[in-house]
Design a protein around this motif. Sequence first.
Motif, PDB file in Angstrom:
ATOM      1  N   VAL A 116      22.705  46.385  39.322  1.00  0.00           N
ATOM      2  CA  VAL A 116      22.994  47.657  38.663  1.00  0.00           C
ATOM      3  C   VAL A 116      23.420  48.747  39.645  1.00  0.00           C
ATOM      4  O   VAL A 116      23.731  49.868  39.250  1.00  0.00           O
ATOM      5  N   VAL A 117      23.454  48.420  40.935  1.00  0.00           N
ATOM      6  CA  VAL A 117      23.756  49.423  41.957  1.00  0.00           C
ATOM      7  C   VAL A 117      25.272  49.534  42.150  1.00  0.00           C
ATOM      8  O   VAL A 117      25.979  48.526  42.200  1.00  0.00           O
ATOM      9  N   ASP A 118      25.764  50.766  42.260  1.00  0.00           N
ATOM     10  CA  ASP A 118      27.179  51.020  42.531  1.00  0.00           C
ATOM     11  C   ASP A 118      27.400  50.922  44.043  1.00  0.00           C
ATOM     12  O   ASP A 118      27.278  51.907  44.764  1.00  0.00           O
ATOM     13  N   ILE A 135      29.299  38.648  39.275  1.00  0.00           N
ATOM     14  CA  ILE A 135      30.698  38.861  39.662  1.00  0.00           C
ATOM     15  C   ILE A 135      31.573  37.713  39.169  1.00  0.00           C
ATOM     16  O   ILE A 135      32.654  37.926  38.589  1.00  0.00           O
ATOM     17  N   MET A 136      31.115  36.482  39.389  1.00  0.00           N
ATOM     18  CA  MET A 136      31.906  35.326  38.972  1.00  0.00           C
ATOM     19  C   MET A 136      31.973  35.210  37.457  1.00  0.00           C
ATOM     20  O   MET A 136      33.025  34.867  36.906  1.00  0.00           O
ATOM     21  N   ASP A 137      30.873  35.485  36.762  1.00  0.00           N
ATOM     22  CA  ASP A 137      30.895  35.467  35.298  1.00  0.00           C
ATOM     23  C   ASP A 137      31.886  36.503  34.772  1.00  0.00           C
ATOM     24  O   ASP A 137      32.643  36.240  33.835  1.00  0.00           O
ATOM     25  N   GLY A 138      31.863  37.677  35.396  1.00  0.00           N
ATOM     26  CA  GLY A 138      32.782  38.720  34.973  1.00  0.00           C
ATOM     27  C   GLY A 138      34.229  38.332  35.196  1.00  0.00           C
ATOM     28  O   GLY A 138      35.105  38.595  34.361  1.00  0.00           O
ATOM     29  N   SER A 139      34.519  37.701  36.321  1.00  0.00           N
ATOM     30  CA  SER A 139      35.904  37.310  36.619  1.00  0.00           C
ATOM     31  C   SER A 139      36.416  36.283  35.618  1.00  0.00           C
ATOM     32  O   SER A 139      37.618  36.217  35.355  1.00  0.00           O
ATOM     33  N   GLN A 140      35.519  35.466  35.050  1.00  0.00           N
ATOM     34  CA  GLN A 140      35.930  34.454  34.070  1.00  0.00           C
ATOM     35  C   GLN A 140      36.083  35.032  32.663  1.00  0.00           C
ATOM     36  O   GLN A 140      36.719  34.412  31.798  1.00  0.00           O
ATOM     37  N   ASN A 141      35.513  36.211  32.423  1.00  0.00           N
ATOM     38  CA  ASN A 141      35.596  36.831  31.097  1.00  0.00           C
ATOM     39  C   ASN A 141      36.507  38.049  31.075  1.00  0.00           C
ATOM     40  O   ASN A 141      36.639  38.700  30.041  1.00  0.00           O
ATOM     41  N   THR A 165      36.239  47.198  33.545  1.00  0.00           N
ATOM     42  CA  THR A 165      36.626  48.227  34.501  1.00  0.00           C
ATOM     43  C   THR A 165      35.416  48.844  35.187  1.00  0.00           C
ATOM     44  O   THR A 165      35.397  49.040  36.407  1.00  0.00           O
ATOM     45  N   ASN A 166      34.393  49.143  34.401  1.00  0.00           N
ATOM     46  CA  ASN A 166      33.192  49.767  34.975  1.00  0.00           C
ATOM     47  C   ASN A 166      32.513  48.850  35.985  1.00  0.00           C
ATOM     48  O   ASN A 166      32.039  49.300  37.029  1.00  0.00           O
ATOM     49  N   MET A 180      32.186  49.246  40.462  1.00  0.00           N
ATOM     50  CA  MET A 180      30.918  49.253  41.183  1.00  0.00           C
ATOM     51  C   MET A 180      30.885  48.254  42.338  1.00  0.00           C
ATOM     52  O   MET A 180      29.909  48.185  43.075  1.00  0.00           O
ATOM     53  N   LEU A 181      31.953  47.485  42.492  1.00  0.00           N
ATOM     54  CA  LEU A 181      31.990  46.456  43.528  1.00  0.00           C
ATOM     55  C   LEU A 181      32.528  47.007  44.838  1.00  0.00           C
ATOM     56  O   LEU A 181      33.421  47.853  44.836  1.00  0.00           O
ATOM     57  N   ASP A 182      31.991  46.524  45.942  1.00  0.00           N
ATOM     58  CA  ASP A 182      32.576  46.895  47.224  1.00  0.00           C
ATOM     59  C   ASP A 182      33.820  46.039  47.442  1.00  0.00           C
ATOM     60  O   ASP A 182      34.141  45.163  46.635  1.00  0.00           O
TER      61      ASP A 182
END
Length: 205
Positions: free
Chosen positions: A91-93, A134-140, A147-148, A152-154
């Motif tokens: 949950v950290v930006d 991160i990987m789950d998000g990239s697949q969906n 976008t949000n 939050m990713l470096d």
Amino acid sequence: MLVMKRMMIKYELLMVWMQEKHDSAGDYKDELNSYLDQSTPDPDIGVGTKLELPLWLAKYLHRDARGIVSVETPKTYREGYRQILAADPSVVDLHRLGPHFYLAGGKLAVLNLPDTQDVLKTLLQTFQGRFRQIMDGSQNALHTDLTNQVNMLDQSERKLFMAGQRGLLKFQSWESRESEKLSTSSVVLNQRKRKWVGPSKESSN
């Protein structure tokens, strides 16, 4: 954060500045002082002055027996932030804490600070705790607005996210047969041709 320990700071910094400017020390003496500490009109940097300097410069002034400055762990890598990351890193930006959070944190190791090992441990655990999301998000990402999450990713995590997306697109292209078609090997074709022709007359005699 750096704390000045000796008045030699002016000479040492001036030498570094000269190397970058490729010019004589006298031409940049005043410019150097005003660049390092813009809050004071003083021509000298006093003992005990706290400044924020680039990591490469802190490393140069802190290393070996030079000991011109003492280095403090940057705020975003201190105990308070490490506890937040340990509680729930997902949950950290991280981009807000530093666009190159992992890279910069790893480079702190060369300074041998008292909490260096704790910082490195936090970097590893943070990455492990965020990797699956991160990987789950990239697949969906093709079906959901993430976008949000991406914001939050470096930078290292963003590269990982984009690599996951490219892999998904290539797989979908292959699955729908939009990628290059599979073809029979030329070696196999030649073998088949020989079988079709049959044995030569010379071999039959």
